[in-house]
Design an enzyme around this catalytic site. Sequence first.
Site, mmCIF file in Angstrom:
data_model
loop_
_atom_site.group_PDB
_atom_site.id
_atom_site.type_symbol
_atom_site.label_atom_id
_atom_site.label_comp_id
_atom_site.label_asym_id
_atom_site.label_seq_id
_atom_site.Cartn_x
_atom_site.Cartn_y
_atom_site.Cartn_z
ATOM 1 N N GLY A 91 -102.233 -2.214 -16.415
ATOM 2 C CA GLY A 91 -102.277 -2.283 -18.047
ATOM 3 C C GLY A 91 -103.623 -1.948 -18.618
ATOM 4 N N THR A 112 -99.615 1.449 -28.148
ATOM 5 C CA THR A 112 -100.059 0.775 -27.139
ATOM 6 C C THR A 112 -101.658 0.351 -27.612
ATOM 7 O OG1 THR A 112 -100.901 1.149 -24.751
ATOM 8 C CG2 THR A 112 -101.099 3.108 -26.301
ATOM 9 N N ASP A 124 -109.032 -0.724 -23.779
ATOM 10 C CA ASP A 124 -109.230 -0.317 -22.159
ATOM 11 C C ASP A 124 -110.409 -1.186 -21.690
ATOM 12 O OD1 ASP A 124 -109.368 0.835 -19.668
ATOM 13 O OD2 ASP A 124 -109.117 2.966 -20.563
ATOM 14 N N ARG A 126 -110.729 -1.219 -18.290
ATOM 15 C CA ARG A 126 -111.045 -0.682 -16.898
ATOM 16 C C ARG A 126 -112.391 -0.323 -16.540
ATOM 17 N NH1 ARG A 126 -106.165 3.948 -16.607
ATOM 18 N NH2 ARG A 126 -107.189 3.991 -18.622
ATOM 19 N N LYS A 152 -113.041 8.410 -18.026
ATOM 20 C CA LYS A 152 -112.900 8.185 -16.469
ATOM 21 C C LYS A 152 -114.474 9.368 -16.033
ATOM 22 C CE LYS A 152 -108.500 7.212 -14.762
ATOM 23 N NZ LYS A 152 -107.373 7.871 -14.094
#
EC number: 3.5.4.25
Length: 195
Positions: A91, A112, A124, A126, A152
């Site tokens: 997620g 989202t 986000d 991550r 990324k």
Amino acid sequence: MIELYSNAKLPTEFGLFRIYTFVNDENKDHAVIVRGDPRGKENVPLRIHSECLTGDVLGSLRCDCRDQLIQSLRYLGRQEYGMLIYLRQEGRGIGLLNKIKAYSLQDMGADTVEANLKLGLPVDSRNYSFAAEVLRYFEIKSIYIMTNNPEKIKSLIESGINVKGRIPIFSDPTPYDKFYLETKKTKLGHEIENI
């Protein structure tokens, strides 16, 4: 810091791979799927894929995660060498429990991004430092990354990884994920060309 835990052959419908498991400082286990021998190579095709139980395993049509995973494995299976780093960051890093809460808000009309923010969570969270450590472990000199996410690429470059270019991933939107993909493009800056 990462530590290699184990590795084994992994025959798949996409070709023969080798799976490596690593543990990081947070005692989280991650998997690296390797095609051929990329050690010390340049221009290694790479996919960094964040875990998605609903998409990858259950085939949910709410996202394009499964499509991206399958396309990446299919592409890597045709290459002499390459890698897929599978990060346990469900997620976009908020975890499965919060992801399902966010789904509930999306069922009521939130996108989202809005859903995460309404829950008081990052859009986000991550972290790609583990992926950079894996690339250093394998002494990868440069990569071509399979992604639509410019964050990324930015994160890897900031970690000292030589990113030579991007390999786009195309998914055909469905009635269930079209709004999600539009949000990823407009609010998260993803380079999705068919939306």
